[in-house]
Design a protein around this motif. Structure first.
Motif, PDB file in Angstrom:
ATOM      1  N   UNK A 173     -13.430 -13.883  10.295  1.00  0.00           N
ATOM      2  CA  UNK A 173     -12.811 -14.740   9.364  1.00  0.00           C
ATOM      3  C   UNK A 173     -12.665 -13.753   8.221  1.00  0.00           C
ATOM      4  N   UNK A 174     -11.740 -12.441   8.382  1.00  0.00           N
ATOM      5  CA  UNK A 174     -11.541 -11.705   7.350  1.00  0.00           C
ATOM      6  C   UNK A 174     -10.649 -11.961   6.322  1.00  0.00           C
ATOM      7  N   UNK A 175     -10.450 -11.190   5.101  1.00  0.00           N
ATOM      8  CA  UNK A 175      -9.516 -11.442   4.206  1.00  0.00           C
ATOM      9  C   UNK A 175      -8.408 -10.680   4.312  1.00  0.00           C
ATOM     10  N   UNK A 176      -6.957 -11.111   4.403  1.00  0.00           N
ATOM     11  CA  UNK A 176      -5.952 -10.150   4.424  1.00  0.00           C
ATOM     12  C   UNK A 176      -5.415 -10.474   2.818  1.00  0.00           C
ATOM     13  N   UNK A 177      -4.691  -9.094   2.415  1.00  0.00           N
ATOM     14  CA  UNK A 177      -4.236  -9.454   1.060  1.00  0.00           C
ATOM     15  C   UNK A 177      -3.043  -8.341   0.947  1.00  0.00           C
ATOM     16  N   UNK A 178      -2.417  -8.457  -0.036  1.00  0.00           N
ATOM     17  CA  UNK A 178      -1.318  -7.345  -0.660  1.00  0.00           C
ATOM     18  C   UNK A 178      -1.643  -6.956  -2.146  1.00  0.00           C
ATOM     19  N   UNK A 179      -1.380  -5.486  -2.217  1.00  0.00           N
ATOM     20  CA  UNK A 179      -1.708  -5.221  -3.634  1.00  0.00           C
ATOM     21  C   UNK A 179      -0.392  -4.423  -3.911  1.00  0.00           C
ATOM     22  N   UNK A 180      -0.263  -4.352  -5.205  1.00  0.00           N
ATOM     23  CA  UNK A 180       1.119  -3.615  -5.657  1.00  0.00           C
ATOM     24  C   UNK A 180       0.835  -2.951  -7.011  1.00  0.00           C
ATOM     25  N   UNK A 181       1.347  -1.941  -7.557  1.00  0.00           N
ATOM     26  CA  UNK A 181       1.402  -1.293  -8.846  1.00  0.00           C
ATOM     27  C   UNK A 181       2.724  -0.621  -9.327  1.00  0.00           C
ATOM     28  N   UNK A 182       2.923  -0.803 -10.318  1.00  0.00           N
ATOM     29  CA  UNK A 182       4.244  -0.028 -10.982  1.00  0.00           C
ATOM     30  C   UNK A 182       3.903   1.328 -11.466  1.00  0.00           C
ATOM     31  N   UNK A 183       4.252   2.581 -11.087  1.00  0.00           N
ATOM     32  CA  UNK A 183       3.913   3.673 -11.301  1.00  0.00           C
ATOM     33  C   UNK A 183       5.110   4.457 -11.778  1.00  0.00           C
ATOM     34  N   UNK A 184       4.617   5.610 -12.761  1.00  0.00           N
ATOM     35  CA  UNK A 184       5.547   6.262 -13.203  1.00  0.00           C
ATOM     36  C   UNK A 184       5.294   7.928 -13.071  1.00  0.00           C
ATOM     37  N   UNK A 185       6.206   8.918 -12.926  1.00  0.00           N
ATOM     38  CA  UNK A 185       5.894  10.258 -12.516  1.00  0.00           C
ATOM     39  C   UNK A 185       6.919  10.989 -13.152  1.00  0.00           C
TER      40      UNK A 185
END
Length: 418
Positions: free
Chosen positions: A354-366
């Protein structure tokens, strides 16, 4: 690259896998599409997006065409049964190329599985309009000969492929440092070469790939930084309960909690490195036959980019985490260690798997890239031809004649050993 600052989004998908996801081409395509569907709400309409998938997400394709194999409950049993079922193709290959049965089994189905893997990822990159780090899969090294592929004998690396939004090939990278489970006693993969690691300049960063254990190793990080890597990609498949103790080379006797060890990979690369500004570390979860995979996916950056204190379970909060997937629960260390065992394969506990699924995001600049694009390798030229449909499927020699030749070679080898 064009002048001007680059603004982009990165997305890390933490999926849960099951053996049944790999027993047919249709099941594999569904599982991969599910991950892009999970990412869809986080795709940006006003900037390019990079989606990063997990390590070894093509490894279980060795089960393709064998829906009965998951019922054998362990990978060792499944591999032995698959080798016998595919003896006509695997045995001659094992004898001719002097490789182990498990490597021969994987190589015997490598070309159709490579084609399925690449075409599935190509179609998803096009459909969703994203830059795609496909994760990684065991893959041979190929050279193109006209409309056919020629495989380098005996070689099978843990390999990442990077694609653009049109399904075009950006580059490929092999894993250099293998874990014990990937070496001869386990999956029997071929280590990549440190001097072949390269950085790929794109609108979503100057991408360097350090697959799992590679991100812990100073020689890999140093080589990528020397080439100007700004975004580190760390696809991961951690084959153990996340809250267990771990010991890895060079000193397996020095054990520590796995979350503590993980701070030495992407987080250290971004908070204490030179050129690397950001890192994306997706981790697959789920029990695959008798194997346990668990972890916390993360996107990391410089402390000034991520001042809010966060960290993995069992470690004190700290700066540098732009996004972090929670584990299944929080609590005292001993409680978490027990929970990790409860979740693990064949635990028999009600919470098993019974593991946890997930989605992560971040806005980045270079800033604009100053990295030159590396030249294509012959292997990459071959992969590009596969992606564009310029390669014909090789004739398969799974015949009784091939099996007979393999048996004769085996008997000859036994006679020489007497």
């Amino acid at each position: 690259m064009a002048s001007g600052e680059r603004h982009f989004r990165v997305v890390a998908v933490q999926p849960k896998w099951h053996a049944q996801d790999f027993t047919s081409a249709a099941a594999f395509r569904r599982w991969m599409r599910t991950q892009l569907e999970q990412a869809r709400p986080h795709l940006s309409a006003d900037r390019p997006t990079l989606v990063v998938l997990t390590e070894l997400n093509g490894l279980p394709l060795v089960l393709r065409g064998a829906p009965w194999a998951p019922r054998l409950s362990t990978f060792e049993r499944a591999a032995a049964a698959l080798f016998l079922a595919r003896l006509a193709s695997a045995l001659p290959l094992m004898l001719r190329e002097r490789i182990s049965p498990v490597r021969a089994l994987q190589l015997a189905g490598s070309e159709p599985n490579t084609r399925l893997y690449l075409h599935t990822c190509r179609d998803l990159a096009r459909e969703y309009g994203v830059y795609l780090c496909c994760g990684s899969t065991p893959m041979p090294r190929y050279v193109r000969h006209g409309r056919h592929l020629k495989r380098e004998p005996g070689v099978l690396t843990n390999q990442t492929v990077l694609l653009g939004p049109q399904g075009n090939l950006i580059g490929a990278t092999d894993k250099v440092h293998l874990t014990p489970a990937e070496e001869r006693a386990g999956g029997d993969l071929t280590p990549g070469r440190l001097d072949e690691l390269r950085v790929f300049p794109t609108p979503v960063g100057d991408l360097g790939v350090a697959i799992s254990l590679d991100a812990f190793r100073g020689d890999v990080i140093g080589r990528l930084e020397a080439q100007g890597c700004t975004v580190l990609l760390q696809p991961d498949a951690n084959g153990a309960p996340w809250t267990s103790l771990e010991g890895l080379p060079p000193d397996p006797q020095q054990v520590r909690d796995q979350p503590v060890a993980w701070l030495e990979s992407s987080w250290t690369a971004t908070t204490g490195g030179r050129s690397i500004r950001y890192a994306v570390n997706p981790m697959v979860v789920g029990n695959l036959l008798d194997l346990t995979f668990d972890g916390q996916s993360a996107i990391t950056g410089r402390p000034e980019d991520a001042p809010e204190p966060l960290s993995y379970v069992m470690t004190p909060p700290r700066q540098g985490f732009l996004a972090l997937a929670p584990w299944v629960e929080e609590g005292p260390a001993e409680q978490l260690r027990q929970s990790g065992l409860d979740l693990a394969a064949h635990s028999g506990h009600p919470r098993e798997n019974t593991y946890r699924t997930d989605v992560l995001f971040a806005d980045l600049s270079l800033p604009a890239s100053t990295c030159p694009a590396p030249a294509r390798t012959p292997h990459e030229e071959a992969l590009e031809a596969v992606l564009h449909g310029h390669i014909k499927a090789s004739r398969r020699y799974e015949s009784w004649a091939a099996l007979g030749a393999g048996v004769l070679a085996l008997l000859a080898l036994i006679r020489r050993m007497r």
